[in-house]
Scaffold this active site. Structure first.
Site, mmCIF file in Angstrom:
data_model
loop_
_atom_site.group_PDB
_atom_site.id
_atom_site.type_symbol
_atom_site.label_atom_id
_atom_site.label_comp_id
_atom_site.label_asym_id
_atom_site.label_seq_id
_atom_site.Cartn_x
_atom_site.Cartn_y
_atom_site.Cartn_z
ATOM 1 N N ASP A 35 -3.260 -10.930 -1.774
ATOM 2 C CA ASP A 35 -3.748 -10.298 -0.524
ATOM 3 C C ASP A 35 -5.331 -9.971 -0.914
ATOM 4 O O ASP A 35 -5.666 -9.701 -1.830
ATOM 5 C CB ASP A 35 -2.888 -9.134 -0.304
ATOM 6 C CG ASP A 35 -3.026 -8.401 1.131
ATOM 7 O OD1 ASP A 35 -2.090 -8.604 1.823
ATOM 8 O OD2 ASP A 35 -4.305 -7.971 1.493
ATOM 9 N N HIS A 52 -6.598 -7.197 0.128
ATOM 10 C CA HIS A 52 -6.900 -5.948 -0.344
ATOM 11 C C HIS A 52 -6.100 -5.561 -1.688
ATOM 12 O O HIS A 52 -5.381 -6.221 -2.157
ATOM 13 C CB HIS A 52 -5.797 -4.860 0.860
ATOM 14 C CG HIS A 52 -6.573 -5.159 2.291
ATOM 15 N ND1 HIS A 52 -6.095 -6.166 3.135
ATOM 16 C CD2 HIS A 52 -7.761 -4.605 2.812
ATOM 17 C CE1 HIS A 52 -6.620 -6.112 4.229
ATOM 18 N NE2 HIS A 52 -7.802 -5.267 3.974
ATOM 19 N N ASP A 112 -4.189 -12.490 4.236
ATOM 20 C CA ASP A 112 -5.692 -12.247 4.830
ATOM 21 C C ASP A 112 -6.842 -12.618 3.911
ATOM 22 O O ASP A 112 -8.148 -12.306 4.066
ATOM 23 C CB ASP A 112 -5.548 -10.674 5.178
ATOM 24 C CG ASP A 112 -5.064 -9.677 3.923
ATOM 25 O OD1 ASP A 112 -4.714 -10.272 2.798
ATOM 26 O OD2 ASP A 112 -4.745 -8.634 4.313
ATOM 27 N N HIS A 130 0.664 -1.129 -0.024
ATOM 28 C CA HIS A 130 -0.134 0.021 -0.052
ATOM 29 C C HIS A 130 0.983 1.186 -0.077
ATOM 30 O O HIS A 130 0.362 2.498 -0.230
ATOM 31 C CB HIS A 130 -0.855 0.244 1.318
ATOM 32 C CG HIS A 130 -1.968 -0.996 1.172
ATOM 33 N ND1 HIS A 130 -2.754 -0.990 0.316
ATOM 34 C CD2 HIS A 130 -2.282 -2.022 2.324
ATOM 35 C CE1 HIS A 130 -3.716 -2.289 0.671
ATOM 36 N NE2 HIS A 130 -3.482 -2.701 1.571
HETATM 37 ZN ZN LIG Z 1 -4.306 -7.071 3.109
#
Ligand SMILES: [Zn+2]
Length: 416
Positions: free
Chosen positions: A130, A132, A218, A95
């Site tokens: 992931d 995200h 995750d 990120h």
């Molecule tokens: Zn994540």
């Protein structure tokens, strides 16, 4: 497992390495900020988003140096053909932006590792499983055709909010960003039904000569922040599939908030990359507490509803395959001069530490095969990592003559 792999302690990344992507001001700030002096720098804390999810803590800069050094050092090893697969489970902080922390990511080790790989590889494929969206990496390479990013993530009222199906890249990079937006409860079978056809197509049309794989845990069933329903086998199947292409592979960690399952997932995936199917019962070891309360390796997915209907999945798959079919076959990527290594220029002198139990502060675990090729599936074709695309190589040589000026500028942080 360490008897089947080589383990290295990477060099720490320094500020200069990090500013190949990040701004000087941001890295200088990370270097000097401490819990004790942060109240004097309120304006900068806000400017660089170092708050809430990205707090200041003791040893913050050193933490970024360790995980970033592992990823860049891994890329250096791949560049020098010292390994065909490298793992840095401490990396994968997808990120972080050029001048902004985000989602507990401060320095984007992935972007820096890809920049390092681009010094000697024509095209790099980035894959992110992931839960995200891999926003920081996508943003960094949104306008280039030398890096393709493919992110599979939960989309809709979910952090970081980006990663729409229609976000496909811009300018030279149009259709080189692939976003696979998913809904709650996706299971192994549905994930597989998307992942393999999309990756098969990408490998065909993009023909990367290096792959970076962010294996955030995750997306597993039962994650404290996640909402997918993958088993560890389903998660690992993605990595196993990519390893069958025999392209140099840098494997990184990422998110994961039910810690005992993160440990399980990355243990199992380390075994997969070594061509070893691990038994379900974990032997007692110094790290057993990280796997508790049970001592079995695998987890059972829940009975949660899979909101990704067959129609929905087929729809996004077809749309993505259609976009990919618009790409020209294997873009040429000229080289004029190979820039020197970043961190770990002295990689070959790195400490080999075969005994993990004595070590602390591991920033990266490097798996390096080659003692006995026949033992390890992943060692195949190590001597010819670019051999999967001889035509692309020719293209590159042809373009080299036509594009010398342009190539001299690559890679350059201002161009990405
Ligand atoms: Zn994540």
């Amino acid at each position: 497992m360490t008897s089947f792999a080589q383990v290295f302690r990477p060099e720490l990344a320094n500020a200069e390495d990090m500013t190949q992507f990040h701004s000087d001001e941001y890295i200088e700030f990370l270097r000097m900020i401490t819990p004790d002096n942060q109240h004097e720098h309120m304006r900068q804390l806000k400017r660089f988003n170092v708050a809430e999810d990205c707090p200041v803590f003791d040893g913050l800069f050193n933490f970024t140096q360790i995980y970033t050094g592992g990823s860049i050092g891994g890329a250096v090893r791949l560049n020098h053909k010292l390994a065909d697969t490298v793992i840095n489970w401490a990396g994968g902080l997808h990120h972080a932006k050029k001048a902004e922390a985000s989602g507990f990511c401060y320095v984007n080790d992935i972007v820096l590792a890809i920049l390092e790989l681009l010094k000697v590889h024509s095209r790099v494929l980035y894959i992110d499983i992931d839960i995200h969206h891999g926003d920081g990496v996508e943003e960094a390479f949104y306008t280039t055709d030398r890096v393709m990013t493919a992110s599979f993530h939960k989309f809709g009222e979910y952090f970081p909010g980006t990663g729409h199906l229609q976000d496909v890249g811009q300018h030279q990079g149009k259709y080189y960003s692939v976003n696979v937006p998913l809904k709650d409860g996706i299971d192994d079978e549905t994930y597989d039904h998307l992942f393999k056809p999309i990756m098969e197509k990408i490998m065909e049309v993009f023909a990367p000569d290096a792959i970076v794989f962010q294996s955030g845990a995750d997306s597993l069933s039962g994650d404290r922040l996640g909402c997918f329903n993958l088993s560890i086998r389903g998660h690992a199947e993605c990595l196993k599939y990519m390893s069958t292409f025999n392209v140099p592979l840098l494997v990184l960690g990422g998110g994961g908030y039910t810690i005992r399952n993160v440990a399980r997932c990355w243990t199992y995936e380390t075994g997969c990359l070594l061509g070893r199917e691990l038994e379900d019962v974990l032997p007692a070891n110094d790290y057993s507490e990280y796997f508790g309360p049970t001592n079995t390796l695998h987890i059972t997915p829940s009975n949660m509803e899979n909101q990704n209907t067959r129609e929905y999945i087929d729809g996004i798959r077809n749309r993505i395959l259609e976009n990919l079919s618009k790409l020209p076959a294997r873009p040429g990527a000229p080289f004029y001069q190979v820039p020197p290594d970043l961190v770990s220029a002295q990689t070959q002198d790195m400490n080999i530490e075969p005994d993990l139990s004595e070590g602390e502060d591991r920033g990266g675990i490097y798996l390096d095969y080659g003692k006995n090729e026949d033992d390890f599936r992943v060692t195949k074709n190590v001597s010819e990592p670019v051999g999967t695309n001889p035509q692309g190589k020719e293209d590159a040589e042809k373009d080299m003559n036509e594009n010398k000026e342009k190539s001299q500028e690559l890679p350059d942080k201002d161009d990405i």
